[in-house]
Motif scaffolding. Structure first.
Motif, short mmCIF file in Angstrom:
data_model
loop_
_atom_site.label_atom_id
_atom_site.label_comp_id
_atom_site.label_asym_id
_atom_site.label_seq_id
_atom_site.Cartn_x
_atom_site.Cartn_y
_atom_site.Cartn_z
N LEU A 11 13.64 -8.31 3.01
CA LEU A 11 13.08 -7.11 3.64
C LEU A 11 12.98 -5.99 2.60
CD1 LEU A 11 14.82 -7.06 7.16
CD2 LEU A 11 12.54 -7.89 6.54
N VAL A 12 14.01 -5.87 1.77
CA VAL A 12 13.98 -4.82 0.74
C VAL A 12 12.93 -5.18 -0.32
CG1 VAL A 12 15.34 -3.68 -1.06
CG2 VAL A 12 16.40 -4.24 1.14
N TRP A 13 12.90 -6.47 -0.69
CA TRP A 13 11.95 -6.91 -1.73
C TRP A 13 10.50 -6.73 -1.26
CZ3 TRP A 13 12.75 -6.79 -6.48
CH2 TRP A 13 11.97 -7.49 -7.40
N GLY A 14 10.29 -6.80 0.02
CA GLY A 14 8.95 -6.58 0.58
C GLY A 14 8.50 -5.13 0.45
N ILE A 15 9.44 -4.26 0.07
CA ILE A 15 9.10 -2.83 -0.10
C ILE A 15 9.11 -2.44 -1.58
CG2 ILE A 15 9.84 -0.46 0.50
CD1 ILE A 15 11.18 -1.75 3.01
N ILE A 16 10.05 -3.05 -2.37
CA ILE A 16 10.17 -2.61 -3.77
C ILE A 16 9.87 -3.75 -4.77
CG2 ILE A 16 11.86 -0.79 -3.20
CD1 ILE A 16 14.06 -2.60 -4.32
N GLY A 17 9.38 -4.89 -4.27
CA GLY A 17 9.14 -6.03 -5.17
C GLY A 17 7.82 -5.91 -5.92
N SER A 18 7.42 -7.00 -6.58
CA SER A 18 6.15 -6.97 -7.32
C SER A 18 4.98 -7.14 -6.34
CB SER A 18 6.14 -8.06 -8.39
OG SER A 18 6.03 -9.31 -7.76
N ARG A 19 3.79 -6.96 -6.82
CA ARG A 19 2.61 -6.79 -5.98
C ARG A 19 2.47 -7.74 -4.79
NH1 ARG A 19 -3.76 -6.85 -7.63
NH2 ARG A 19 -4.43 -6.58 -5.49
N HIS A 20 2.47 -9.06 -5.05
CA HIS A 20 2.17 -9.98 -3.94
C HIS A 20 3.38 -10.26 -3.05
CE1 HIS A 20 -1.74 -10.29 -5.58
NE2 HIS A 20 -1.31 -10.81 -6.71
N ALA A 21 4.55 -9.71 -3.45
CA ALA A 21 5.73 -9.85 -2.59
C ALA A 21 5.77 -8.73 -1.54
CB ALA A 21 7.00 -9.81 -3.44
N LEU A 22 4.95 -7.71 -1.73
CA LEU A 22 5.00 -6.54 -0.83
C LEU A 22 4.38 -6.84 0.52
CD1 LEU A 22 3.86 -3.76 -3.37
CD2 LEU A 22 6.21 -4.42 -2.74
N PHE A 23 5.00 -6.34 1.59
CA PHE A 23 4.44 -6.54 2.93
C PHE A 23 3.03 -5.96 3.01
CE2 PHE A 23 9.07 -6.53 4.04
CZ PHE A 23 9.11 -7.86 4.41
N THR A 24 2.81 -4.84 2.34
CA THR A 24 1.49 -4.21 2.39
C THR A 24 0.42 -5.09 1.74
OG1 THR A 24 2.09 -3.04 0.38
CG2 THR A 24 2.28 -1.80 2.45
N ASP A 25 0.86 -6.07 0.94
CA ASP A 25 -0.10 -6.94 0.26
C ASP A 25 -0.52 -8.12 1.13
OD1 ASP A 25 -1.25 -7.58 -2.59
OD2 ASP A 25 -0.51 -9.48 -1.80
N PHE A 26 0.34 -8.51 2.11
CA PHE A 26 -0.01 -9.74 2.84
C PHE A 26 0.00 -9.58 4.36
CE2 PHE A 26 4.58 -10.37 1.84
CZ PHE A 26 5.08 -10.64 3.10
N VAL A 27 0.27 -8.38 4.85
CA VAL A 27 0.16 -8.19 6.30
C VAL A 27 -1.22 -7.57 6.54
CG1 VAL A 27 1.12 -7.11 8.35
CG2 VAL A 27 2.65 -7.97 6.57
N PHE A 28 -2.15 -8.42 7.02
CA PHE A 28 -3.55 -8.02 7.14
C PHE A 28 -3.89 -7.60 8.57
CE2 PHE A 28 -3.32 -10.83 3.53
CZ PHE A 28 -4.20 -10.28 2.61
N SER A 29 -4.99 -6.86 8.68
CA SER A 29 -5.45 -6.42 10.00
C SER A 29 -6.00 -7.63 10.78
CB SER A 29 -6.55 -5.38 9.85
OG SER A 29 -7.71 -6.02 9.36
N TRP A 30 -6.10 -7.44 12.09
CA TRP A 30 -6.63 -8.49 12.96
C TRP A 30 -8.03 -8.90 12.52
CZ3 TRP A 30 -6.66 -12.49 15.76
CH2 TRP A 30 -7.68 -12.77 16.66
N THR A 31 -8.87 -7.92 12.14
CA THR A 31 -10.25 -8.21 11.72
C THR A 31 -10.27 -9.15 10.52
OG1 THR A 31 -10.58 -5.90 12.25
CG2 THR A 31 -12.46 -7.06 11.30
N THR A 32 -9.40 -8.88 9.55
CA THR A 32 -9.36 -9.73 8.35
C THR A 32 -8.89 -11.13 8.71
OG1 THR A 32 -8.81 -7.77 7.08
CG2 THR A 32 -8.46 -9.88 6.00
N VAL A 33 -7.87 -11.21 9.58
CA VAL A 33 -7.35 -12.52 9.97
C VAL A 33 -8.44 -13.30 10.69
CG1 VAL A 33 -5.65 -13.72 11.41
CG2 VAL A 33 -4.96 -11.71 10.10
#
Ligand code: HEM
Ligand code: HEM
Length: 234
Positions: free
Chosen positions: A75-97
């Motif tokens: 959970l912490v790494w999803g906030i302070i990790g490297s690019r593709h580990a970040l939640f903002t990098d892989f939690v996509f909007s419904w439209t994209t999914v």
């Protein structure tokens, strides 16, 4: 706007389905890879030891408690990790999914540099169900053992815990089938990438190696993970 452009617009992470000679790109950092395979081992131990009788049942409790630390770390790494580990990098909007799923139906999904939009939500689902399994496990009791959160328990706790564990098994099955199906469709070896950190992507794709986030951030995430284990270790 075409479907492809729409997907690209929604995420810098997705690319067109370009071909060309494969080029190695570093996508997964070491902490994410160690987390993944350690998680697999620990879930297997928790799963097998769940059936253990007598004193061997402590293996189940200890492996479950270790998992608290793993999840806190992630959970912490999803906030302070490297690019593709970040939640903002892989939690996509419904439209994209939805756009991604439609292209998947044509058996020509675009390459994803990090997690693909469906895979990203699967990661969220796996982490959430693991958390619920841990929580309900800590609320359960068995013979002489009383979970550290058993004072919060309500009726049928053991059954809820077992049900969640079974549901987790189903999600894991879908996850592994999805990983191999994606590999067949895009000719990417995703399990190997989760070991080496490197994906082989067609040369035409715009993708950069992840940048190191230094040593302090992993230390913070690991310490928070250990802190969570220490809190529940008894
Ligand atoms: C107990 C079983 C498993 C669990 C709980 C699990 C869970 C996860 C989680 C949480 C992630 C996200 C990683 C992250 O960003 O931190 C992930 C990704 C991944 N897992 Fe698993 N996994 C399991 C088994 C496996 C197995 C057996 C394989 C390979 C054969 C595998 C291959 C992968 C791959 C390749 C990814 C990255 C997918 C991508 O490229 O987007 N997993 N898994
Ligand atoms: C993802 C992690 C976990 C998984 C996959 C898991 C899985 C299971 C399963 C499948 C059972 C049913 C065994 C059976 O009776 O057939 C079980 C029982 C149990 N688990 Fe877990 N567990 C996890 C985490 C935990 C944790 C963290 C604790 C406590 C710290 C815990 C405590 C218990 C207890 C007390 C029982 C016995 C409940 C009963 O009377 O049936 N579990 N677990």
């Amino acid at each position: 706007m075409s479907k492809t452009n729409k997907i690209i617009e929604h995420s810098a992470n997705l690319t067109e389905n370009k071909s060309g000679p494969a080029r190695p790109v570093r996508v997964w950092d070491l902490p994410t890879r160690v987390f993944h395979w350690a998680l697999v081992v620990m879930i297997a131990i928790a799963w097998i030891s769940a059936e253990a009788d007598g004193s061997a049942f402590v293996i189940h409790v200890y492996s479950g408690t270790m998992l608290v630390g793993f999840i806190m770390f992630r959970l912490v790494w999803g906030i302070i990790g490297s690019r593709h580990a970040l939640f903002t990098d892989f939690v996509f909007s419904w439209t994209t999914v939805k756009d991604y799923s439609l292209r998947l139906l044509s058996f020509r999904p675009p390459h994803s540099v990090g997690h693909n939009p469906l895979g990203g939500w699967m990661v969220v689902g796996l982490l959430a169900v693991i958390m619920l399994a841990i929580l309900t496990g800590m609320m359960s009791s068995e013979d002489g053992y009383r979970g550290p959160l058993s004072h919060l328990a309500f009726g049928g706790m053991d059954d809820i815990h077992e049900g969640l564990a079974n549901f987790l098994g189903l999600l894991i099955f879908i996850h592994v089938v999805g990983v191999f199906a994606h590999g067949v469709l895009t000719r990417e070896n995703l399990p190997r990438a989760m070991i080496t950190g490197i994906k082989k992507l067609p040369a035409g794709i715009v993708a950069n190696d992840i940048r190191s986030v230094g040593i302090i951030r992993p230390i913070i995430a690991v310490l928070i993970g250990f802190g969570a284990i220490w809190l529940f270790w008894s």
